[in-house]
Motif scaffolding. Structure first.
Motif, PDB file in Angstrom:
ATOM      1  N   THR A   1     -16.076   3.367  -4.345  1.00  0.00           N
ATOM      2  CA  THR A   1     -15.018   2.419  -4.347  1.00  0.00           C
ATOM      3  C   THR A   1     -14.223   2.467  -5.425  1.00  0.00           C
ATOM      4  O   THR A   1     -14.889   2.267  -6.654  1.00  0.00           O
ATOM      5  CB  THR A   1     -15.524   0.864  -3.853  1.00  0.00           C
ATOM      6  N   VAL A   2     -13.106   2.383  -5.173  1.00  0.00           N
ATOM      7  CA  VAL A   2     -11.774   2.372  -6.487  1.00  0.00           C
ATOM      8  C   VAL A   2     -11.126   1.083  -6.313  1.00  0.00           C
ATOM      9  O   VAL A   2     -10.238   0.950  -5.275  1.00  0.00           O
ATOM     10  CB  VAL A   2     -10.901   3.717  -6.367  1.00  0.00           C
ATOM     11  N   VAL A   3     -11.410   0.044  -7.188  1.00  0.00           N
ATOM     12  CA  VAL A   3     -10.684  -1.199  -6.791  1.00  0.00           C
ATOM     13  C   VAL A   3      -9.404  -1.175  -7.985  1.00  0.00           C
ATOM     14  O   VAL A   3      -9.826  -1.023  -9.454  1.00  0.00           O
ATOM     15  CB  VAL A   3     -11.694  -2.264  -7.382  1.00  0.00           C
ATOM     16  N   LEU A   4      -8.365  -1.223  -7.567  1.00  0.00           N
ATOM     17  CA  LEU A   4      -7.025  -1.075  -8.490  1.00  0.00           C
ATOM     18  C   LEU A   4      -6.564  -2.818  -8.521  1.00  0.00           C
ATOM     19  O   LEU A   4      -6.073  -3.345  -7.623  1.00  0.00           O
ATOM     20  CB  LEU A   4      -6.082  -0.335  -7.871  1.00  0.00           C
ATOM     21  N   VAL A   5      -6.875  -3.221  -9.784  1.00  0.00           N
ATOM     22  CA  VAL A   5      -6.436  -4.392 -10.064  1.00  0.00           C
ATOM     23  C   VAL A   5      -5.033  -4.592 -10.622  1.00  0.00           C
ATOM     24  O   VAL A   5      -4.842  -3.721 -11.576  1.00  0.00           O
ATOM     25  CB  VAL A   5      -7.315  -5.235 -11.099  1.00  0.00           C
ATOM     26  N   HIS A   6      -3.935  -5.179 -10.149  1.00  0.00           N
ATOM     27  CA  HIS A   6      -2.593  -5.106 -10.867  1.00  0.00           C
ATOM     28  C   HIS A   6      -1.806  -6.447 -10.783  1.00  0.00           C
ATOM     29  O   HIS A   6      -2.413  -7.423 -10.200  1.00  0.00           O
ATOM     30  CB  HIS A   6      -1.740  -4.024  -9.943  1.00  0.00           C
ATOM     31  N   ASP A   7      -0.674  -6.606 -11.620  1.00  0.00           N
ATOM     32  CA  ASP A   7       0.045  -7.886 -11.434  1.00  0.00           C
ATOM     33  C   ASP A   7       0.490  -8.060 -10.172  1.00  0.00           C
ATOM     34  O   ASP A   7       0.841  -7.039  -9.396  1.00  0.00           O
ATOM     35  CB  ASP A   7       0.989  -7.642 -12.775  1.00  0.00           C
ATOM     36  N   HIS A   8       0.701  -9.098  -9.799  1.00  0.00           N
ATOM     37  CA  HIS A   8       1.369  -9.476  -8.315  1.00  0.00           C
ATOM     38  C   HIS A   8       3.001  -9.255  -8.292  1.00  0.00           C
ATOM     39  O   HIS A   8       3.282  -8.823  -7.002  1.00  0.00           O
ATOM     40  CB  HIS A   8       1.051 -11.054  -8.158  1.00  0.00           C
ATOM     41  N   GLN A   9       3.485  -8.905  -9.270  1.00  0.00           N
ATOM     42  CA  GLN A   9       4.729  -8.251  -9.090  1.00  0.00           C
ATOM     43  C   GLN A   9       5.069  -7.026  -8.892  1.00  0.00           C
ATOM     44  O   GLN A   9       5.817  -6.406  -8.940  1.00  0.00           O
ATOM     45  CB  GLN A   9       5.411  -8.911 -10.353  1.00  0.00           C
ATOM     46  N   THR A  10       3.851  -6.206  -9.340  1.00  0.00           N
ATOM     47  CA  THR A  10       3.951  -4.915  -9.532  1.00  0.00           C
ATOM     48  C   THR A  10       3.585  -4.160  -8.082  1.00  0.00           C
ATOM     49  O   THR A  10       2.608  -4.615  -7.327  1.00  0.00           O
ATOM     50  CB  THR A  10       2.975  -4.325 -10.446  1.00  0.00           C
ATOM     51  N   GLU A  11       4.389  -3.256  -7.526  1.00  0.00           N
ATOM     52  CA  GLU A  11       4.167  -2.727  -6.324  1.00  0.00           C
ATOM     53  C   GLU A  11       3.397  -1.304  -5.992  1.00  0.00           C
ATOM     54  O   GLU A  11       2.858  -0.991  -5.102  1.00  0.00           O
ATOM     55  CB  GLU A  11       5.570  -2.787  -5.163  1.00  0.00           C
ATOM     56  N   ALA A  12       3.781  -0.790  -7.462  1.00  0.00           N
ATOM     57  CA  ALA A  12       3.271   0.594  -7.394  1.00  0.00           C
ATOM     58  C   ALA A  12       2.803   1.057  -8.574  1.00  0.00           C
ATOM     59  O   ALA A  12       3.519   0.383  -9.631  1.00  0.00           O
ATOM     60  CB  ALA A  12       4.217   1.674  -6.499  1.00  0.00           C
ATOM     61  N   MET A  13       2.047   2.092  -8.783  1.00  0.00           N
ATOM     62  CA  MET A  13       1.836   2.805  -9.984  1.00  0.00           C
ATOM     63  C   MET A  13       2.924   4.088  -9.798  1.00  0.00           C
ATOM     64  O   MET A  13       2.920   5.036  -9.497  1.00  0.00           O
ATOM     65  CB  MET A  13       0.523   3.571  -9.951  1.00  0.00           C
ATOM     66  N   LYS A  14       4.134   3.588 -10.833  1.00  0.00           N
ATOM     67  CA  LYS A  14       5.132   4.755 -10.729  1.00  0.00           C
ATOM     68  C   LYS A  14       4.984   5.836 -11.386  1.00  0.00           C
ATOM     69  O   LYS A  14       5.530   7.122 -10.743  1.00  0.00           O
ATOM     70  CB  LYS A  14       6.229   4.022 -11.353  1.00  0.00           C
ATOM     71  N   ASN A  15       3.861   6.119 -11.981  1.00  0.00           N
ATOM     72  CA  ASN A  15       3.725   7.654 -12.575  1.00  0.00           C
ATOM     73  C   ASN A  15       2.377   8.244 -11.873  1.00  0.00           C
ATOM     74  O   ASN A  15       1.740   9.249 -12.438  1.00  0.00           O
ATOM     75  CB  ASN A  15       3.285   7.406 -14.169  1.00  0.00           C
ATOM     76  N   PHE A  16       1.797   7.866 -10.774  1.00  0.00           N
ATOM     77  CA  PHE A  16       0.760   8.241 -10.029  1.00  0.00           C
ATOM     78  C   PHE A  16       1.440   8.629  -8.573  1.00  0.00           C
ATOM     79  O   PHE A  16       2.305   7.810  -7.968  1.00  0.00           O
ATOM     80  CB  PHE A  16      -0.104   7.376  -9.942  1.00  0.00           C
ATOM     81  N   GLN A  17       0.806   9.818  -7.978  1.00  0.00           N
ATOM     82  CA  GLN A  17       1.022  10.166  -6.644  1.00  0.00           C
ATOM     83  C   GLN A  17      -0.309  10.310  -6.039  1.00  0.00           C
ATOM     84  O   GLN A  17      -0.942  11.196  -6.362  1.00  0.00           O
ATOM     85  CB  GLN A  17       2.114  11.298  -6.715  1.00  0.00           C
ATOM     86  N   PRO A  18      -0.545   9.612  -4.881  1.00  0.00           N
ATOM     87  CA  PRO A  18       0.195   8.457  -4.262  1.00  0.00           C
ATOM     88  C   PRO A  18       0.007   7.145  -5.381  1.00  0.00           C
ATOM     89  O   PRO A  18      -0.998   7.307  -5.976  1.00  0.00           O
ATOM     90  CB  PRO A  18      -0.223   8.163  -2.754  1.00  0.00           C
ATOM     91  N   GLY A  19       0.924   6.268  -5.174  1.00  0.00           N
ATOM     92  CA  GLY A  19       0.859   5.234  -6.088  1.00  0.00           C
ATOM     93  C   GLY A  19       1.382   3.836  -5.507  1.00  0.00           C
ATOM     94  O   GLY A  19       0.950   2.993  -6.245  1.00  0.00           O
ATOM     95  N   HIS A  20       1.968   3.761  -4.399  1.00  0.00           N
ATOM     96  CA  HIS A  20       2.350   2.600  -3.881  1.00  0.00           C
ATOM     97  C   HIS A  20       0.858   1.948  -3.174  1.00  0.00           C
ATOM     98  O   HIS A  20       0.217   2.246  -2.210  1.00  0.00           O
ATOM     99  CB  HIS A  20       3.245   2.518  -2.737  1.00  0.00           C
TER     100      HIS A  20
END
Length: 203
Positions: free
Chosen positions: A70-89
């Motif tokens: 399991t990969v858990v990606l924790v992010h700020d609620h204002q962030t929609e995507a990891m812009k430097n990754f593909q896929p990233g949204h």
């Protein structure tokens, strides 16, 4: 006691869990891209997400086989995507998605802090919950450098001899009840930066 606003589904946790501060990982990938484009004099593509988590898993001791991670990606609620990754949204491309490779299946879960829960608190709560799960045997943690000391203390309080724990950072940090690995190596591999071209550029 963990925060009641934590949205990590416990039934979805596998034997192996990777917890990532997605905003921090994205920032590091951006910094590496800028630095290596200047050094190598070529365009660096977005980091391959699947390649990256497989490299993380290898650095964390996972080996070829039919594993479940399991990969858990924790992010700020204002962030929609990891812009430097593909896929990233997070919502459209990562949440609830999975891929299968030589190390088994990787299932993604994206969760964000809200106005009433900071991302750092959510990250630490996620780590605490994962550490409490008996079925989890391997935990890989990618925290923001500024959160490292709190992660170390959380792992020290939840010390579990039955869990194989690896914490990733950009440089060696004060030790704890876990292994340490350098985050940059897996990100460089995911960005397609090869050691031979680095050697050539340094000549």
């Amino acid at each position: 006691m963990y925060c009641s606003h934590l949205f990590v589904p416990l039934q979805a946790m596998n034997e192996n869990v990777i917890i990532v501060d997605a905003d921090f990982a994205d920032k590091v990938a951006f910094d590496l891209t800028v630095n290596f484009e200047r050094m190598l004099e070529r365009q660096i593509p977005q980091a391959d997400m699947a390649r990256w988590v497989e490299c993380l898993a290898l650095d964390g001791g996972l080996r070829e086989g039919e594993h479940q991670t399991t990969v858990v990606l924790v992010h700020d609620h204002q962030t929609e995507a990891m812009k430097n990754f593909q896929p990233g949204h997070f919502a459209n491309e990562l949440e609830g998605q999975a891929f299968k490779g030589n190390l088994g299946e990787f299932v993604f879960s994206a969760t964000s802090g809200e106005t009433f829960v900071s991302k750092d608190d959510l990250f630490l709560d996620t780590l605490r919950v994962v550490m409490e799960q008996k079925e989890v045997k391997r935990v890989l943690v990618v925290p923001d450098d500024e959160l490292y000391n709190k992660v170390r203390e959380t792992l020290r309080r939840a010390d579990d001899a039955n869990k194989h724990i690896t914490v990733f950072a950009m440089q060696p940090m004060p030790g704890g009840p876990f292994r340490q690995e350098i985050l940059g190596y897996s990100l460089m591999a995911a960005l397609g930066i090869r050691s031979e071209e680095l050697n050539k550029a340094s000549e």
